[in-house]
Each structure stands twice: as structure tokens, then as C-alpha cells.
Enzyme design. Sequence first.
Site, PDB file in Angstrom:
ATOM      1  CE1 TYR A   1      -3.517  -2.415  -0.353  1.00 33.17           C
ATOM      2  CE2 TYR A   1      -4.681  -0.962   1.144  1.00 33.17           C
ATOM      3  CZ  TYR A   1      -4.697  -2.012   0.249  1.00 33.17           C
ATOM      4  OH  TYR A   1      -5.873  -2.643  -0.056  1.00 33.17           O
TER       5      TYR A   1
ATOM      6  CD  GLU B   1      -2.216   5.262  -6.188  1.00 33.77           C
ATOM      7  OE1 GLU B   1      -2.966   6.169  -5.763  1.00 33.77           O
ATOM      8  OE2 GLU B   1      -2.340   4.063  -5.843  1.00 33.77           O
TER       9      GLU B   1
END
Length: 218
Positions: free
Chosen positions: A142, A149
Site C-alpha cells: 500500500y 501514484e
Amino acid sequence: MKPFELYLFLYNLIQVLGWGLVLLKTLYGISKNLSNEQLYENVELELQIFQTAAVLEIVHALIGFVRSPVGTTTLQVFSRVTVVWLMLYKVVSSRSSVGVLMLLVAWSITEVIRYSFYALGLIKSVPHFLTWLRYTLFIVLYPMGASGEILTMIAGLPEIAAKKHLTLEMPNALNFGFSFYVFIVIMCLIYIPGFPQLYGYMFTQRRKVLGSDAKKAA
């Protein structure tokens, strides 16, 4: 199996196959020392199809097909779709970021495990090792995915500023202005409160499934 459960099983199975293909092509690209841009181009179509299909998960949560929190699901799906379509597809320079490598690895591994877990859960056949992977690997994947991103979006900012992608400047007939550059900056800032919420939620789920809460329930 109820009709909606059959639908969910098929949806998750298709996503396993799709993200499995993304993972295999990404690993192959890494083994061939492809550049970050080449890695993206190698999986572009599959990434667009299967990440966009995840929008259905917001609908699933809204209508009660699954028990996932609507807000958390929306935040995660929206951020990824933004990266796929508004950055990687539109802003070519973002593809050269190291963030591309990070998000491709993190997303594909996470999704193969997650969708496998959901699909097998619907037929009550989830092996323990898959449960452990589902609630353990996120600890690394994660943060890797979220960092990827953000780095990908930041890498595209100079091009957005120069070419005015998706920007509507004043004055105009609509008397409305929109800065895509500012939008992306805000998106990056949203990760500050958004990521800890999602990360914390997963740790809570991990304690329930693998931790002391699960042992007490047993």
C-alpha cells in the site's frame, strides 16, 4: 449460490485473470530491463480495462453487494482511475517516473491477492496462506502503491503547466475556469489525510482476522 453472488464471483475471477496478466507482463518487462515508460506501454490496455472496471466496486458497496465502506472504496478507486486516465494516458511525461514501476508492481500483486481472496470467499474455499497474504503484504504494497501514484502525478506537473492539459482559462464563454495543475496538486495533498485512513482501516481488519481479536473469537 445466489445470482448476485455468482455475478461477484465472475467479476472477481475476471479481475484475477486481468491483474495476473498485468503482473506477469510487468515482471517480464522488469526482467528485460525495460524503461518505466516501456513498462507502462507494455500493459497500457490491460491496466486501463481492469482498473476502470473497479469503478463497479463503488456500485457494489452502494447497493450492499459487499460490506466495504463506500467512502474508502471511492477514495481508492477514484485516485487510481485519475492516475490511469488523467495522468498516464494524457500526460506522456508522467510515464517515465519511477512511480510507474512502483504502482504497477504494488497494484498488480495487491489485486491478484485481493480478488482471489474475494472469489474464493464466495465459495468458502479461502486457504489460510491467502488470508495471511491478503492481510500482511499490504503493509509494504500500500505505501509503495500510494508513493508510486504521487510520484507519477508529480512527474507530470511540468508538462501540465506547459501544455495546459485539461485546463480551462478565463475569460471564456462559460465564465468558468479550471486548472488541471491545481487539481493534481490537490489530489496529491488528499493523500495526506486519505492514505492513513485506508492504511489504518487495513490494520484494523488485520487485527480482526489474524490478530488477538480473531483468537478470542475462536
